[in-house]
Design a protein around this motif. Structure first.
Motif, PDB file in Angstrom:
ATOM      1  N   VAL A   6      55.838  13.252  22.828  1.00 49.23           N
ATOM      2  CA  VAL A   6      54.735  12.457  23.370  1.00 49.23           C
ATOM      3  C   VAL A   6      53.451  12.909  22.681  1.00 49.23           C
ATOM      4  CG1 VAL A   6      53.630  11.601  25.451  1.00 49.23           C
ATOM      5  CG2 VAL A   6      55.969  12.497  25.584  1.00 49.23           C
ATOM      6  N   GLU A   7      52.882  12.043  21.870  1.00 48.37           N
ATOM      7  CA  GLU A   7      51.702  12.393  21.074  1.00 48.37           C
ATOM      8  C   GLU A   7      50.941  11.124  20.739  1.00 48.37           C
ATOM      9  OE1 GLU A   7      48.763  13.576  19.379  1.00 48.37           O
ATOM     10  OE2 GLU A   7      50.075  15.310  19.694  1.00 48.37           O
ATOM     11  N   ASP A   8      49.624  11.118  21.043  1.00 47.72           N
ATOM     12  CA  ASP A   8      48.848   9.902  20.825  1.00 47.72           C
ATOM     13  C   ASP A   8      48.275   9.806  19.409  1.00 47.72           C
ATOM     14  OD1 ASP A   8      47.141  12.115  21.691  1.00 47.72           O
ATOM     15  OD2 ASP A   8      45.504  10.673  21.602  1.00 47.72           O
ATOM     16  N   GLU A   9      48.273  10.895  18.653  1.00 48.38           N
ATOM     17  CA  GLU A   9      47.790  10.849  17.274  1.00 48.38           C
ATOM     18  C   GLU A   9      48.945  10.472  16.349  1.00 48.38           C
ATOM     19  OE1 GLU A   9      45.109  13.967  15.940  1.00 48.38           O
ATOM     20  OE2 GLU A   9      45.066  14.741  17.989  1.00 48.38           O
ATOM     21  N   LYS A  10      48.850   9.307  15.738  1.00 50.25           N
ATOM     22  CA  LYS A  10      49.962   8.747  14.983  1.00 50.25           C
ATOM     23  C   LYS A  10      50.389   9.634  13.824  1.00 50.25           C
ATOM     24  CE  LYS A  10      51.523   4.381  12.977  1.00 50.25           C
ATOM     25  NZ  LYS A  10      51.157   2.978  12.665  1.00 50.25           N
ATOM     26  N   ILE A  11      49.441  10.229  13.112  1.00 57.61           N
ATOM     27  CA  ILE A  11      49.786  11.073  11.959  1.00 57.61           C
ATOM     28  C   ILE A  11      50.616  12.269  12.403  1.00 57.61           C
ATOM     29  CG2 ILE A  11      48.844  12.586  10.177  1.00 57.61           C
ATOM     30  CD1 ILE A  11      46.480  10.702   9.926  1.00 57.61           C
ATOM     31  N   ILE A  12      50.183  12.913  13.486  1.00 58.08           N
ATOM     32  CA  ILE A  12      50.926  14.064  13.999  1.00 58.08           C
ATOM     33  C   ILE A  12      52.300  13.633  14.489  1.00 58.08           C
ATOM     34  CG2 ILE A  12      50.979  15.847  15.783  1.00 58.08           C
ATOM     35  CD1 ILE A  12      47.940  15.969  15.629  1.00 58.08           C
ATOM     36  N   MET A  13      52.337  12.520  15.200  1.00 55.89           N
ATOM     37  CA  MET A  13      53.606  11.995  15.699  1.00 55.89           C
ATOM     38  C   MET A  13      54.596  11.759  14.558  1.00 55.89           C
ATOM     39  SD  MET A  13      55.628  10.629  18.040  1.00 55.89           S
ATOM     40  CE  MET A  13      54.709  10.048  19.473  1.00 55.89           C
ATOM     41  N   ASN A  14      54.158  11.058  13.514  1.00 53.36           N
ATOM     42  CA  ASN A  14      55.043  10.756  12.394  1.00 53.36           C
ATOM     43  C   ASN A  14      55.507  12.021  11.688  1.00 53.36           C
ATOM     44  OD1 ASN A  14      54.848   8.019  12.852  1.00 53.36           O
ATOM     45  ND2 ASN A  14      53.199   7.692  11.391  1.00 53.36           N
ATOM     46  N   GLY A  15      54.603  12.993  11.564  1.00 56.90           N
ATOM     47  CA  GLY A  15      54.978  14.241  10.916  1.00 56.90           C
ATOM     48  C   GLY A  15      56.068  14.969  11.671  1.00 56.90           C
ATOM     49  N   ILE A  16      55.964  14.982  12.988  1.00 61.99           N
ATOM     50  CA  ILE A  16      56.961  15.664  13.813  1.00 61.99           C
ATOM     51  C   ILE A  16      58.297  14.923  13.781  1.00 61.99           C
ATOM     52  CG2 ILE A  16      57.581  16.251  16.188  1.00 61.99           C
ATOM     53  CD1 ILE A  16      54.621  16.860  16.675  1.00 61.99           C
ATOM     54  N   VAL A  17      58.238  13.624  13.993  1.00 65.74           N
ATOM     55  CA  VAL A  17      59.468  12.831  14.102  1.00 65.74           C
ATOM     56  C   VAL A  17      60.243  12.776  12.787  1.00 65.74           C
ATOM     57  CG1 VAL A  17      60.374  10.507  14.512  1.00 65.74           C
ATOM     58  CG2 VAL A  17      58.624  11.453  16.026  1.00 65.74           C
ATOM     59  N   LYS A  18      59.526  12.619  11.676  1.00 66.32           N
ATOM     60  CA  LYS A  18      60.191  12.358  10.393  1.00 66.32           C
ATOM     61  C   LYS A  18      60.516  13.600   9.574  1.00 66.32           C
ATOM     62  CE  LYS A  18      58.114   7.763   9.849  1.00 66.32           C
ATOM     63  NZ  LYS A  18      57.262   6.892   9.002  1.00 66.32           N
ATOM     64  N   HIS A  19      59.851  14.713   9.830  1.00 73.29           N
ATOM     65  CA  HIS A  19      59.994  15.846   8.925  1.00 73.29           C
ATOM     66  C   HIS A  19      60.592  17.086   9.567  1.00 73.29           C
ATOM     67  CE1 HIS A  19      57.874  13.527   5.958  1.00 73.29           C
ATOM     68  NE2 HIS A  19      56.851  13.368   6.768  1.00 73.29           N
ATOM     69  N   VAL A  20      61.309  16.911  10.644  1.00 72.36           N
ATOM     70  CA  VAL A  20      62.005  18.024  11.286  1.00 72.36           C
ATOM     71  C   VAL A  20      63.508  17.727  11.262  1.00 72.36           C
ATOM     72  CG1 VAL A  20      62.347  19.303  13.441  1.00 72.36           C
ATOM     73  CG2 VAL A  20      60.041  18.576  12.776  1.00 72.36           C
ATOM     74  N   PRO A  21      64.357  18.691  10.839  1.00 75.22           N
ATOM     75  CA  PRO A  21      65.812  18.460  10.801  1.00 75.22           C
ATOM     76  C   PRO A  21      66.415  18.562  12.202  1.00 75.22           C
ATOM     77  CG  PRO A  21      65.332  20.696  10.105  1.00 75.22           C
ATOM     78  CD  PRO A  21      63.996  20.015  10.311  1.00 75.22           C
ATOM     79  N   TRP A  22      66.213  17.530  12.996  1.00 73.98           N
ATOM     80  CA  TRP A  22      66.562  17.590  14.414  1.00 73.98           C
ATOM     81  C   TRP A  22      68.020  17.920  14.674  1.00 73.98           C
ATOM     82  CZ3 TRP A  22      62.585  18.232  17.291  1.00 73.98           C
ATOM     83  CH2 TRP A  22      61.362  17.657  16.951  1.00 73.98           C
ATOM     84  N   GLU A  23      68.932  17.291  13.945  1.00 77.08           N
ATOM     85  CA  GLU A  23      70.350  17.525  14.198  1.00 77.08           C
ATOM     86  C   GLU A  23      70.723  18.982  13.960  1.00 77.08           C
ATOM     87  OE1 GLU A  23      72.933  14.862  12.210  1.00 77.08           O
ATOM     88  OE2 GLU A  23      72.120  13.063  13.175  1.00 77.08           O
ATOM     89  N   GLU A  24      70.117  19.592  12.950  1.00 80.50           N
ATOM     90  CA  GLU A  24      70.404  20.996  12.657  1.00 80.50           C
ATOM     91  C   GLU A  24      69.913  21.904  13.771  1.00 80.50           C
ATOM     92  OE1 GLU A  24      68.969  22.136   8.826  1.00 80.50           O
ATOM     93  OE2 GLU A  24      69.764  20.348   7.853  1.00 80.50           O
ATOM     94  N   LEU A  25      68.938  21.458  14.530  1.00 85.76           N
ATOM     95  CA  LEU A  25      68.400  22.245  15.630  1.00 85.76           C
ATOM     96  C   LEU A  25      69.117  21.963  16.950  1.00 85.76           C
ATOM     97  CD1 LEU A  25      64.570  21.953  14.868  1.00 85.76           C
ATOM     98  CD2 LEU A  25      66.144  23.786  14.242  1.00 85.76           C
ATOM     99  N   VAL A 106      50.360  21.537  13.749  1.00 84.35           N
ATOM    100  CA  VAL A 106      51.636  22.157  14.084  1.00 84.35           C
ATOM    101  C   VAL A 106      52.257  22.823  12.864  1.00 84.35           C
ATOM    102  CG1 VAL A 106      53.944  21.750  15.006  1.00 84.35           C
ATOM    103  CG2 VAL A 106      52.004  20.438  15.879  1.00 84.35           C
ATOM    104  N   ASN A 107      52.610  24.095  13.025  1.00 82.60           N
ATOM    105  CA  ASN A 107      53.332  24.835  11.985  1.00 82.60           C
ATOM    106  C   ASN A 107      54.821  24.521  12.108  1.00 82.60           C
ATOM    107  OD1 ASN A 107      55.017  27.435  11.326  1.00 82.60           O
ATOM    108  ND2 ASN A 107      53.154  27.600  10.112  1.00 82.60           N
TER     109      ASN A 107
END
Length: 262
Positions: A6-25, A106-107
């Protein structure tokens, strides 16, 4: 496992959603919302295990939203995205049971650690909430105490097989700890370490490394994968450390090994 961002800043949202290897986590399903109201509507059907949310958003703030979500899921794991000026929210965050705070920007590594921590907690709560599993553990413990040495040995071997299976399913998590492995089979880390060494001749750490190197060998046979990609996929954040470990185990660097497979 389900995660809601849940994030209202689109750039941050896209960075989190698209650039994290979710399945590996360990995240199998992911949803995203740009504000608290939208998130509550999504979660009515989604039933997230973990929520990663900003504190400040238009309308309802993140903490109020999390309290609402907790009404239907007391075990919900909460990770907060915070800014420097959000210190006044911290007491409320503690009250609502937030497990991690991530400062913006976010780091990626800190985010990965926070997700792994949340995933481990969800898995632990599920095991503890399973009455059949609790009863099975109780029976095993009772039988171990009453069994003859040969039966005890067989049960110890069964425990080792469970440990190996857990490691083989989780070695890609760089944050995998012996304590987490021990928790999975309801033993103390000290006792499990001693038992594992007695039964296998190697430490748990050595077995984790063995699993990672064997998987790395498989990936190195595919030229599409870069060395840093392979390192991440098998649980190493540092490509150089991965290369040193691989060479120590195989006598070859990853590039040398790849050449032998061509």
């Amino acid at each position: 496992m389900k995660l809601l961002v849940v994030e209202d800043e689109k750039i941050i949202m896209n960075g989190i959603v698209k650039h994290v290897p979710w399945e590996e986590l360990g995240i199998s399903e992911l949803r995203a919302a740009s504000n608290a109201d939208e998130a509550l509507k999504i979660n009515a059907d989604f039933h997230a295990d973990i929520v990663l949310t900003d504190i400040r958003m238009p309308g309802m703030d993140g903490l109020t939203m999390c309290r609402r979500m907790r009404e239907g899921n007391a075990d919900l794991q909460i990770i907060l995205l915070t800014g420097f000026s959000d210190v006044n929210y911290l007491k409320g965050a503690i009250d609502v049971g937030v497990i991690s705070f991530l400062e913006k920007p976010v780091n990626r590594e800190e985010l990965r650690k926070a997700i792994l921590k949340a995933v481990r907690r969800v898995r632990r709560e599920r095991r503890l909430a399973d009455p059949e599993l609790r009863e099975a553990v109780r029976v095993i413990r009772k039988e171990q105490a009453e069994s003859e040495p040969t039966e005890e040995s067989a049960r110890e071997s069964g425990t080792i097989q469970l440990v190996k299976k857990f490691i083989e399913e989780n070695y890609m998590n760089s944050g995998l700890q012996i304590s987490e492995v021990a928790e999975h089979v309801y033993l103390t880390p000290t006792y499990l370490s001693s038992l594992f060494k007695k039964k296998t001749g190697m430490t748990i750490g050595q077995y984790i490394t063995e699993c990672r190197v064997e998987r790395a060998k498989q990936l190195l046979r595919d030229p599409r994968y870069k060395f840093y990609d392979i390192a991440e996929k098998v649980g190493y954040n540092d490509e150089n450390y991965f290369a040193r470990t691989f060479r120590k185990k195989t006598g070859m660097t990853p590039s040398e090994y790849r050449e032998t497979q061509v």
